[in-house]
Structure formats: C-alpha cells, structure tokens
Write a protein that holds these residues in place. Sequence first.
Motif, mmCIF file in Angstrom:
data_model
loop_
_atom_site.group_PDB
_atom_site.id
_atom_site.type_symbol
_atom_site.label_atom_id
_atom_site.label_comp_id
_atom_site.label_asym_id
_atom_site.label_seq_id
_atom_site.Cartn_x
_atom_site.Cartn_y
_atom_site.Cartn_z
ATOM 1 N N LEU A 30 0.864 -1.180 0.000
ATOM 2 C CA LEU A 30 0.000 0.000 0.000
ATOM 3 C C LEU A 30 0.899 1.227 0.000
ATOM 4 O O LEU A 30 2.039 1.169 0.474
ATOM 5 N N THR A 31 0.379 2.331 -0.475
ATOM 6 C CA THR A 31 1.174 3.552 -0.413
ATOM 7 C C THR A 31 1.069 4.160 0.989
ATOM 8 O O THR A 31 0.053 4.020 1.669
ATOM 9 N N ALA A 32 2.147 4.811 1.407
ATOM 10 C CA ALA A 32 2.154 5.566 2.671
ATOM 11 C C ALA A 32 2.981 6.823 2.430
ATOM 12 O O ALA A 32 3.959 6.789 1.665
ATOM 13 N N MET A 37 0.498 6.953 9.188
ATOM 14 C CA MET A 37 -0.077 5.942 8.290
ATOM 15 C C MET A 37 0.858 4.732 8.197
ATOM 16 O O MET A 37 0.399 3.587 8.191
ATOM 17 N N LEU A 41 -0.362 0.941 8.927
ATOM 18 C CA LEU A 41 -0.323 -0.098 7.886
ATOM 19 C C LEU A 41 0.578 -1.248 8.307
ATOM 20 O O LEU A 41 0.295 -2.411 8.030
ATOM 21 N N LEU A 49 5.584 -0.879 2.014
ATOM 22 C CA LEU A 49 5.007 0.468 1.994
ATOM 23 C C LEU A 49 5.676 1.224 0.852
ATOM 24 O O LEU A 49 6.909 1.352 0.830
ATOM 25 N N SER A 225 -3.278 4.066 -0.881
ATOM 26 C CA SER A 225 -4.023 3.924 0.374
ATOM 27 C C SER A 225 -5.181 4.928 0.456
ATOM 28 O O SER A 225 -6.263 4.594 0.956
ATOM 29 N N TYR A 226 -4.992 6.130 -0.054
ATOM 30 C CA TYR A 226 -6.061 7.131 0.009
ATOM 31 C C TYR A 226 -7.279 6.702 -0.813
ATOM 32 O O TYR A 226 -8.403 7.075 -0.505
ATOM 33 N N PHE A 229 -8.930 3.576 1.221
ATOM 34 C CA PHE A 229 -9.609 3.938 2.469
ATOM 35 C C PHE A 229 -10.676 5.017 2.253
ATOM 36 O O PHE A 229 -11.241 5.544 3.209
#
Length: 270
Positions: A30-32, A37, A41, A49, A225-226, A229
């Motif tokens: 996932l992106t962070a 965050m 995660l 990440l 991730s944005y 979520f």
Amino acid sequence: MGDVMPPLTRRVRVTDIKLKKQRGEKIVMLTAYDATMARLLERAGIEILLVGDSLGMVIMGEETTLPVTMDIMVYHTRAVTRGARKALVVADMPFLSYQASVAEAIHNARRLLQEGGASAVKIEGGFPVVEVARRLVEVGVPVMGHLGLIPQSVHQLGGYGQQARAPEQAERLLEEAKALEAAGVFALVLESVPAEVARRVTETLSIPTIGIGAGPYCDGQVLVSYDAFGLYDEFVPPFVKQYARLGEEIVRAAERFAEEVRLGIFPPAS
Ligand code: KIV
C-alpha cells in the motif's frame, strides 16, 4: 479477518519478497506518505510500503505526479521510515530524476536511501530505463520496476487509460518486463493492463509482479491507500475497491467537533 495477515515479526527484505513468489504467497503493498499511516499499515501486516509519487495528487492536490521533486520524496520517505520499523519501504524516484544520466539516477537514489531511509526505489518505464536499473542494482540499490500505465508519462499516453490492449503492445510490455528482470529489478508493478497480459508476464518472470488494475493473476496487489480507504474522491479509478469510507468519517467527526464547540459542549466545564 484479523488473522489473515500475520503481524510482521522482523524486518521485511527484498529477498523475502522474491521468496514469496517461489512459495506462492501473495504480496501486499500500500502507499504511505507519513509516519502515522506507516505505523498503522505496518500494524495491519502490510509488508511493503510504497512512498508513491501519487502523493503529488493525494497530498499536494496536483493534477498529476509531475510536480513532485526529489526534496519532496526525501521528506515523505523519511517520515514513512520513521513510522515503519519492519515493513519494506520503497520510494518512487520522481519524474525525470533518473532518465538524464546514470550518474544523476545514482545521486538521487542515494538521497532516497541515505537521507530518506528507504530500502529500495521504484522507477517507471521499460527499455529507456533498463540501463539505469542495471547500474542502480550493480551499485547496490534494489529497484522495483513499473510498466503498463506509467503516470509520469501521462502527457505522452494521453490520459490514465488501460495500456497494452493491442497484441503488439502486450508483446512489447512482455519484452520490457524480461529486460527489466535481466537488469536485476526485484519486483515489477503492472498498472492498468488487461488481466491476461498481466497473467502472461507473471507466468514468464521469476520475479514477482504486483498489480494495480491488472487483474487477479499477479503475485501481489497494490493500491493507493487514500483510494483504498476512501480518503481521495477527486478521481476514483474504476479498479479501486474502497475498504473504508474514512473521508466521510472525517467530515462527520469534524462536523461534530464544530457543533460541540459552537454549542459550548466541548470542552466540558471541568
Ligand atoms: O505512485 C504510486 O502510488 C504508484 C502506485 C500506483 C503503484 O506508483
């Protein structure tokens, strides 16, 4: 559901990611973009990440990833590596930070590893970046590739549509994937390509593929991730699954806070 993803018991390394393909275990990324965050995660057992240059859109509010600079990537990478103790942190090399020369690519990758604390970098593109990938790997920088829809080339591609639909484009993508593998990249993101194309690449390569909008046959999956979520609603790609609607939660919480302040409910009188 809580037991599906075991907690990370030790630091995840590039070699673990390669092994996962051999063991038939799916890879999750996932992106962070910040420490908070990253911590969350990691608690969820996300093993990679990605400090994606998608931060240009979801953090900076730009229309594309092109305005993202090396300084911005180093800043966010540092924040993520402060939050993540075990996950493998991969940092995107931003637009035109690796194409001009191998020397410049090495200089910029050094910044992401040394100043940002990343363990690997990701670069977009096929044949034009194979030599850079090879040299980075040779000098000790683990490299993740990225083929298919490569957002840094949005102006050349004419938008964010699906790639490699025509047979000759699919053939070229497969050849580029093989060339990147031969150059030493440890994993390959496949973005917005037909599932059958991703399946062929995945079956051909011995390194793992990580798909985004590339169907179910990749060795792993990544989402911004944005998007996942429900935090970024400017543009939701059709392949995105929203696992939460945190944007709406935040609006509700902010409304409650505002109401309580205006009514004199918060803070309570001792
Ligand atoms: O920048 C990014 O977040 C990415 C993912 C979409 C793979 O490159």
